[in-house]
Design a protein around this motif. Sequence first.
Motif: not given
Length: 385
Positions: A106, A110, A257-262, A265
Motif C-alpha cells: 500500500t 500510494s 496519502e497512505f490512508r487514501k489507498v488503504h 483496499n
Amino acid sequence: MLTYPGRIQSKLPNVGTTIFTVMSRLALEHNAINLSQGFPDFDCAKDLRDQLTKAVNSGFNQYPPMAGIPILRERIAEKMARLYSVDYDPEHEITVVPGATYGIFTAVASFIRPGDEVIMFEPTYDCYQPAVETAGGTSVFVPLEAPDYHVDWSKVQAAITPRTRMIMLNTPHNPTATVLSAEDMRVLEGLLRGTDIVVVSDEVYEHIVFDGHAHQSATRFPGLAERTLFVSSFGKTYSVTGWKMGYVCAPKELTTEFRKVHQFNAFVSNAPVQYAFAEYMKNPAPYLELAAFYQAKRDLFREGIAASRFRLMPSRGTFFQCVGYEAITDERDTDLAVRLTKERGVASIPVSVFYHQPRYDKVLRFCFAKSDDTLKRGAEILCKI
C-alpha cells in the motif's frame, strides 16, 4: 474447470508462486522438518489467545475505525516513543493494517507512479519488486557487498537519479540476517537531505537484534523519520503470523496519502485481533524479551551444526541463519534445497531466489523460530550431510 476466453496481459509476467509456499508445500509432502518459511512451530502466549477470545465474546466483531482502534494506536505510539524517542500522533500518523506485506504494498501504491524509480538492496525480500512493478515503477537494485552483506553507500548515491521516488530499507534484513548500523542510517540521512525521496522501512524484526546491540530504526534519525513510512508486524513479534496484523507509522502528510489507498483496499483490519493486541501491549515485556528468546534459539542451532560441513555466516538479527555449502557440493542452491527436503528431510530457502537475476553464491537460509526439539533434530540431520 472454466477457461477464460480472452487474452490476459499480466502485470507480473515473470512472477510465479513464492518460494515460501513452494518449500513449505514440499516439506509437507515429504514430511520434512520445515526450517524454510519464517514462522514459529510453537504457539503464541496463552494470555494473548485469551484476550482474543475475550474480544470476540465481548462483541467487538464489526467494522473498527479505518485507521485502527484508538487504544491500539495509542499503545503503538507509546512503544515507538519508549524505544526510538519519536513521537507519533496516534490519530494522524499511525495506521493499523492487515499485515506488513500489505503495508509495504500500500505504501508503494500510494506514492509510485509509472516512470518512478525505487531503490532496493539485493538480496531483496520478494514482495518489494512486484509491488513496484504493479504500480508501474522501476526497481533499481543495489547489491549488498560480500561476504558480510554490507551497504556500499557510494553505489546508492550513484543509483539516485531525478526519477528516484523511493528507497526500500529492510533491517534487520531478510534473508541475510544482517542489520544496518547507526552510521549507515546517518549516511543515508545525508544522501536524502534536500530530496523528495520517500523511505519505506521494513522493520518487522525490530525486536530481534542480537548480542546486546540496539535496533537502529530509521525513526531514530530525524532526517529519515520525516520522510519514512515505518512498517512493522505483530505477527513476527508475538508469534501469530497467521493473524496478519501490522502497522505503519509516518508523518501526517505521508499517512494522509497512505490512508487514501488503504481505505479502498482492505479498508479496515480485523477488529477483535486489534482489541487483543491493545490489551496485551499494556505489558512491554513480551517484545522487550524477544531478542534474548531468539538469541538462545540462534545459539542452539549454530551449536548444533557447528560440526557440520556448512559454513556458518553471521546472524545479527531476524530469526534466520544463513550458511554456505561450498565445501559440500557445486549444486545450485535451488537444486540443493529441493534435494535436502526430499532426500534428507530438512527444508530451507535458497538465497538466490532473492536476486532479480540468477546469482548462485551457494547459500541457504534456515529459520530457527522453531521448538528446541525441532532445531536439534534438524541440526542432527544437517551434520550428517
